[in-house]
Design a protein around this motif. Structure first.
Motif, short mmCIF file in Angstrom:
data_model
loop_
_atom_site.label_atom_id
_atom_site.label_comp_id
_atom_site.label_asym_id
_atom_site.label_seq_id
_atom_site.Cartn_x
_atom_site.Cartn_y
_atom_site.Cartn_z
N GLU A 14 0.71 5.70 -0.71
CA GLU A 14 0.81 5.16 0.64
C GLU A 14 2.17 4.46 0.86
OE1 GLU A 14 -2.53 2.71 1.52
OE2 GLU A 14 -3.96 4.34 1.24
N SER A 15 2.63 3.72 -0.12
CA SER A 15 3.93 3.06 0.03
C SER A 15 5.06 4.08 0.02
CB SER A 15 4.13 2.01 -1.06
OG SER A 15 4.29 2.61 -2.32
N SER A 36 5.06 5.65 3.41
CA SER A 36 5.61 4.69 4.38
C SER A 36 7.14 4.65 4.31
CB SER A 36 5.03 3.30 4.11
OG SER A 36 5.61 2.35 4.94
#
Length: 73
Positions: free
Chosen positions: A6-7, A10
């Protein structure tokens, strides 16, 4: 030092947005119409100078007389 997906996703999206903004800015700066408008503005400023304006009028008058002389000679 592992990062979660997820990071990473992002960061990719932020980088993509930053790149898109940069490309948009470059497109605006490299627009040919912008160069033409800038050139027109610079010429207009130069022609406001009486020295340049009257010199061009003189050159135009001399050329016109030369053409008329050539036509009627």
């Amino acid at each position: 030092m592992t990062r979660d997906p997820e990071s990473i996703q992002s960061e990719i999206e932020k980088t993509r947005d930053a790149l898109a903004d940069s490309l948009d800015a470059l497109t605006d700066r490299a627009n040919p119409k912008r160069f033409v408008d800038s050139g027109k503005q610079q010429i207009a400023v130069k022609l406001e100078d009486p020295k340049i304006r009257y010199a061009l009028i003189g050159v135009g008058a001399i050329l016109a007389l030369a053409v008329l002389k050539k036509l009627f000679s």
